[in-house]
Design a protein around this motif. Sequence first.
Motif, mmCIF file in Angstrom:
data_model
loop_
_atom_site.group_PDB
_atom_site.id
_atom_site.type_symbol
_atom_site.label_atom_id
_atom_site.label_comp_id
_atom_site.label_asym_id
_atom_site.label_seq_id
_atom_site.Cartn_x
_atom_site.Cartn_y
_atom_site.Cartn_z
ATOM 1 N N ASP A 59 -5.898 -0.102 -6.061
ATOM 2 C CA ASP A 59 -4.952 -0.468 -5.005
ATOM 3 C C ASP A 59 -4.463 0.728 -4.186
ATOM 4 O O ASP A 59 -3.521 0.604 -3.416
ATOM 5 C CB ASP A 59 -3.754 -1.218 -5.590
ATOM 6 N N THR A 74 0.895 -3.450 -1.069
ATOM 7 C CA THR A 74 2.093 -3.793 -1.848
ATOM 8 C C THR A 74 2.718 -2.517 -2.408
ATOM 9 O O THR A 74 2.015 -1.549 -2.708
ATOM 10 C CB THR A 74 1.746 -4.725 -3.021
ATOM 11 N N HIS A 96 -4.954 0.391 -12.606
ATOM 12 C CA HIS A 96 -3.506 0.608 -12.684
ATOM 13 C C HIS A 96 -2.878 -0.579 -13.390
ATOM 14 O O HIS A 96 -3.574 -1.518 -13.762
ATOM 15 C CB HIS A 96 -2.903 0.886 -11.312
ATOM 16 N N HIS A 110 -4.639 -6.877 -12.021
ATOM 17 C CA HIS A 110 -5.744 -5.970 -12.347
ATOM 18 C C HIS A 110 -6.041 -5.852 -13.842
ATOM 19 O O HIS A 110 -7.116 -5.416 -14.217
ATOM 20 C CB HIS A 110 -5.476 -4.574 -11.765
ATOM 21 N N HIS A 156 -0.878 -3.054 -12.551
ATOM 22 C CA HIS A 156 -0.433 -4.298 -11.915
ATOM 23 C C HIS A 156 -1.129 -5.511 -12.518
ATOM 24 O O HIS A 156 -2.307 -5.444 -12.892
ATOM 25 C CB HIS A 156 -0.627 -4.224 -10.399
ATOM 26 N N HIS A 214 0.430 4.482 -5.415
ATOM 27 C CA HIS A 214 0.593 3.032 -5.418
ATOM 28 C C HIS A 214 1.408 2.667 -6.651
ATOM 29 O O HIS A 214 2.322 1.845 -6.594
ATOM 30 C CB HIS A 214 -0.769 2.353 -5.427
HETATM 31 ZN ZN LIG Z 1 -1.476 -2.946 -7.393
#
Ligand SMILES: [Zn+2]
Lengths: 251, 318
Positions: free
Chosen positions: B198, B207, B101, B106, B103, B179
Amino acid sequence: MKKVIAALGLALALAGTVQAADADPLNSSRWPDLQREYLNDAPVAFDPRIEVLAPKVAEDSMNVPVTVRLKGLPDVKRVLVIADFNPIVKVLDFQPLLAQPGLSFRIKLQQASPIRALVQTGDGNWLAGGVWVDAAGGGCTAPSTGRSAPDWAQKLNQVQGRVWRDGQNQRVRLRIMHPMDTGLAPGIPAFFIEQLAIVDDKGDAMLKLETFEPLSENPVFSFDLPDTGAVALRVVGRDNNGNRIDAKVQP
Amino acid sequence: MMARLLAALVAFALSVAAPAAAPFDYRLKPEKIADDTWVLIGSTEDITRGNGGNIVNTAFVVTKEGVVVIDSGPSRRYGEQMRAAIARVTDKPVVRVFNTHHHPDHFLGNQAYADVPIAALPATRAGERDDGGAFADNMYRMAGDWASGTEPQVAQQDVKPGRLTVGGHEFELIALEGHTAGDLAILDHRTGVLFAGDLVFLDRAPTTPHASVQRWLKSLDALAALGAKKTLPGHGPVHAGSAGIEQTRDWLKWLDQTLMQSAANGLDMAEVMRLPLPERFERMPLARSEFERSVTHLYGAYELRALDSVALPVLQQK
Ligand SMILES: [Zn+2]
């Protein structure tokens, strides 16, 4: 560095118990100027009964939630909320009148800053409490987001509200549609709600406040009032362009 | 006296903030969790100048045809050091990178894989493009020089959901969401290992900056149905069984309930942030700070519904 300052504030807050009553427990370099500017250098006692609740870190610097909680402080006449390091320091100036002296709202925060409640009691004395909030920045100089919606002008100053009554007290929550432009974003003049009051069915004010640019777009407020029974409350006010706010919130 | 105290405190804070001797070495030690399958387990902390953003789990699978990398970590340096760690395990080349994803922890290591096809879900690629710059700035703000030279390198390829065989490993590429708007889970049928990204956290509070709780819960149901042998969560330890899925679901349901009830009871945001955590979450790392953050991310929508659900008070301006 901001963390260092915050840690320092904490360290001094702990040390503050043995210091003179007017030393700033938040150890902000701006405080002496602010004390002069807003309180005419009147002495201020930092009082643990004044609690400012806010997140340690402003996850969204356009919407930093703040609750001012005053426990067992009698005869509060005024609650002035300021954010030391905001380009526009003054957030609101609240006269509780019949309401409880605490309230909740949201602000834009440009950078790490103390958020303070300066409280004046009936004898004219000033008390204060506050908290440091760390922020990534950009809260005050970013344009409001709602202006891109085509119908924002039609919704201007519309009020959504709800009341929770328990027989003794009633909590009133309000959301007012307004861009609350600070005037700091390029090409967008300051445009913000200036005055707000809740009045009873006879038109007498139950609480009043002056509001300023740092309040978040479409501001949300929570107030606690004595329960007035099944009487609609009226919310009145105006922005700095003279647009009126006038709405009834049913119990 | 005051000046000296200040100087001492600043010196102390700086000494704490400065990374230890070896400059910017993440000390990545690949851990073998199944045949051909290695993981790099990050700490369950927030991003700091001490950990340089190594708070995330990444993985690689050494197939006959080359190495498949799952997530590239929080910085260019991490990506480079991860690649060096892979080279210590195998001399096979890296043939493909997946970003689970968008974020920052990552995918900000993507720069180290500039010569390899990097694939992600379309929503993830869009997120990397739109938010990458701000993420890299913020990583630098939080992790300091660990992140210097880090720039967002957007995945060049769309992941096509379904089966993909690489060097004898049959990977199931599963397009989910919740997420974020695009969450890729990968099940390796050969080993039974689920790389959950995540969507799954274990013993570290989830988160929610781009979360949709309802969609996330649905995605957890889909993951549970896979019956994976082992799961690598995005954050937290590798585990057998469904502990991560269950704990993440438990947290999300509690969060949803708490926010809904608080809105129905007329609480304001800063008041909600102060609510007590249930005992089972009290000692979970970052539970309090993630709950505070989640209130900021999510409460506005609950609050609006609570205000809207009462028709009468919504009045027109005179
Ligand atoms: Zn994440």
